[in-house]
Design an enzyme around this catalytic site. Sequence first.
Site, PDB file in Angstrom:
ATOM      1  N   LYS A  57      36.522  34.508  29.744  1.00 15.02           N
ATOM      2  CA  LYS A  57      36.678  35.832  30.294  1.00 15.02           C
ATOM      3  C   LYS A  57      36.370  37.287  29.360  1.00 15.02           C
ATOM      4  O   LYS A  57      36.087  36.868  27.914  1.00 15.02           O
ATOM      5  CB  LYS A  57      38.442  35.617  30.866  1.00 15.02           C
ATOM      6  N   SER A 132      43.503  39.317  37.801  1.00 10.44           N
ATOM      7  CA  SER A 132      41.812  38.881  36.939  1.00 10.44           C
ATOM      8  C   SER A 132      41.301  38.671  36.880  1.00 10.44           C
ATOM      9  O   SER A 132      40.022  38.697  36.135  1.00 10.44           O
ATOM     10  CB  SER A 132      41.972  40.490  36.090  1.00 10.44           C
ATOM     11  N   SER A 156      47.093  36.270  37.052  1.00  7.56           N
ATOM     12  CA  SER A 156      45.526  36.463  36.515  1.00  7.56           C
ATOM     13  C   SER A 156      45.326  34.803  36.813  1.00  7.56           C
ATOM     14  O   SER A 156      44.265  34.815  36.269  1.00  7.56           O
ATOM     15  CB  SER A 156      45.390  37.613  35.501  1.00  7.56           C
TER      16      SER A 156
END
Length: 443
Positions: A57, A132, A156
């Site tokens: 990420k 996210s 997330s």
Amino acid sequence: MHATRQALDRIERLNPSINAMICTTRDEALDSAQGLDRAAAAGEWRGLLHGMTVSVKDNVDVAGVPTTAASGMLRNNVASTNAFVVDRLVRNGAVIVGKANLHEWVFGPTSQSLHFGPVRNPWNTAHIAGGSSGGSGASVAAGMCVASIGSDTAGSIRLPASFNGVAGLRPTVGRISSSGALPVSPPFDTLGPLARRVSDVARVFAAIAGHDPQDPISVDQPVPNFLSTLNESVAGMRIGLQRRWFFDDLDPDVAAAMEAAIAVFVSLGVEFVDVDLGDVENAQQMLTFSMIPADAMRLHAERIAEREADYGADVLMRMRLGEKVSGVQYAQSMRWMEGWRHRLRGVFQRVDAILSPTTPSTAPAAQGLDFAQAIRRIPRFSCAWPIAGIPSLAVPCGLSREGLPMSLELAGAWFKEPDLLRLGHAYQGVTEHHLRMAPVLHA
């Protein structure tokens, strides 16, 4: 080398439509894979993840690569060193294929990035991928990597796992170091792995878990050798179930999938125990509309004062909520959190895990999505476990009539990730939901 080339080729072919990756590290990945092949030919095994392709990420530092957090302000923010977890990945033989897209500033459940474009769901590109860590979930589901490193403050990792039909582990806060990762709310942030198979989630977790003296949140507690017991029977384990609230207002397909999952666990010899979690429904208000916005605004106040126009409207709206949180309100949330953690200690004396839906519905369509409504509905269940700091595991449990993934969630006591992983692995051993492939892979 073959697996790495295949992953990179999939990124090249599918990323224009999925937008799961902000950048690739193609040359470095191929060099790494070639070195691993040479080592294997010489009889040398580089660790638990030898040859496993992994996306990271893009709020987590990879040396020599920008860490953007999907913000235009950080396009040129090139990391000088690896994050703690990236060093652990590389040391264990993983091949980093690139940086995964996300919700701007790691702060939203939709991953509809203003600056780098929205992540699209591989099961239906008209739908969101969750956030996210949307790019992490989508990159795994689209076969761009075997596993991904995401981050989770209020859902997330688990929300994208749910919407993309993969497994995702949010560990106990402090079990995995956040050094080298851009934060949202440090007391609740944690990094964690996503993969199609729980067994791969377990391998990555085993590789990256451990104490980091440089991280003030990191906990110095030994990580047990749980991989050797991953295949053990789960017969006799006890799972807590609260139908009130967790099973209210579910999509009918999700409700049916949860009943089917309960039946699977019963067939494995698991005993279900009714539990009373009190006012668990208040967790979301205390966490995501009080403490997290206040912490996020504290981190961003100076930058917002100088460059407000460079923030997406949705992210700015959530951060502005933090300005309105008074000290009294923050203290009230802290007192609720303390009582909630005390209550859970009693519950986990009776059960090994608590079962709930990961999300109340499948991934919504992107067009016409009401963001204010989405930040309330999508993480409705996922906030209960982060505010307690306990681990939880999302596991795919079927497809809806529309062909979109559904997911169950198992939460456990502090540092009891091995129990959750054993339960999730046992469930996948007698089901095939994780073996189904997203339509984009057949295109």
